[in-house]
Design a protein around this motif. Structure first.
Motif: not given
Length: 299
Positions: A89-90, A106, A108-109, A121, A123, A125-126, A128, A169
């Protein structure tokens, strides 16, 4: 369309949807846990194909898809294949960001444009990481016959920029495990269909009749671009070592043909008689650091 496409082994020329790819998976990779007894391992040979979109779609083999036996855990992901603390993912987030990302292991931004909906985006976290051809769809159309390590290679395929993509996501979750007969993105449908076909070709996956009809329908309104793809080596049956849920270990063993149990360093691997491993040929290449970037490790 993403501002920056993946680099290194994930180069893709989006204008023609072509790519220089790295084959993954190989003969003698881990055994699925569900295998009741050892069966001979058979492997398809890797080769590069170049074909127009319309011809590629017409050439996709049609078969009835079945979901029997599917479990998401049979596709091990996300892994840190090169042991640099960044999992798949990273790695995808780093490669697709239009600017330098923050976060050591990981992400982050950064800055990403989701081509499914055109949203940008900053972030992580937004986002997938979408398996463009979902794991369940891959299972239905051929992956149920693969051994565990080939499924692991598919789930973490960094060798082709089209297999994995960072997208919004909520959009990815609305897509679920549906194929193009059931779901299409709001934007860039020509790109989506072209990349779907490329992934199916790369991993020797079949299509059902409704899926093929949908691909043809959408492609009829698209440029008849050339798809260039290197087919991944597919191992079926069982082999010693590994398990379905944990992804197993072992591979082609480079030139000596032995099973590599994945050592902590190349020094240890060489001492035990393993290697060398070549980029685009041996999946073990990604397990070890290529310090001189010559495409060969453990030499």
């Amino acid at each position: 369309m993403l501002c920056v496409r993946r680099v290194a082994v994930r180069r893709a020329a989006l204008g023609t949807f072509t790519a220089t790819l790295v084959a993954s998976g190989t003969v003698l990779l881990g055994a699925p846990a569900e295998a009741a007894s050892a069966r001979p391992v058979t492997t398809t040979a890797a080769k590069t194909v170049s074909v127009k979109l319309s011809k590629a779609i017409s050439g996709l083999p049609v078969a009835t898809e079945t979901r029997s036996g599917y479990q998401r855990s049979k596709f091990t992901h996300w892994v840190d294949a090169d042991r640099d603390c960044q999992d798949t993912r990273s790695e995808v987030l780093r490669l697709e960001s239009a600017k330098k990302v923050s976060g050591s292991c990981t992400v982050v931004s950064g800055k990403w444009k989701s081509y499914f909906d055109g949203k940008t985006w900053t972030s992580a976290s937004k986002l997938d990481i979408d398996h463009l051809v979902p794991l369940a769809e891959a299972w239905d159309s051929g992956a149920k016959k693969w051994n565990a390590a080939t499924r692991k290679a598919y789930a973490n395929d960094l060798g082709d920029a089209r297999t994995l993509v960072a997208v919004t996501n909520s959009v990815n979750r609305s897509k679920g495990d549906r194929d193009p007969a059931e779901w299409l993105p709001a934007k860039n449908r020509c790109r989506y269909v072209t990349e779907w076909v490329a992934v199916k070709i790369r991993w020797s996956l079949k299509v059902d009749r409704a899926e093929k009809n949908a691909l043809s329908r959408v492609a009829g309104n698209c440029k008849n671009v050339t798809i260039k793809v290197t087919k991944a080596k597919i191992s079926t049956g069982s082999s010693s070592g590994g398990s379905g849920g944990s992804g197993g270990s072992g591979g082609s063993g480079g030139s000596n043909g032995k099973l590599d149990p994945q050592f902590s360093t190349c020094t240890a691997a060489k001492k035990a008689g393993y290697g060398p491993y070549r980029r685009g040929i041996d999946p073990e290449y990604s397990w070890y650091r290529d310090a001189d970037s010559d495409g060969i490790v453990c030499e």
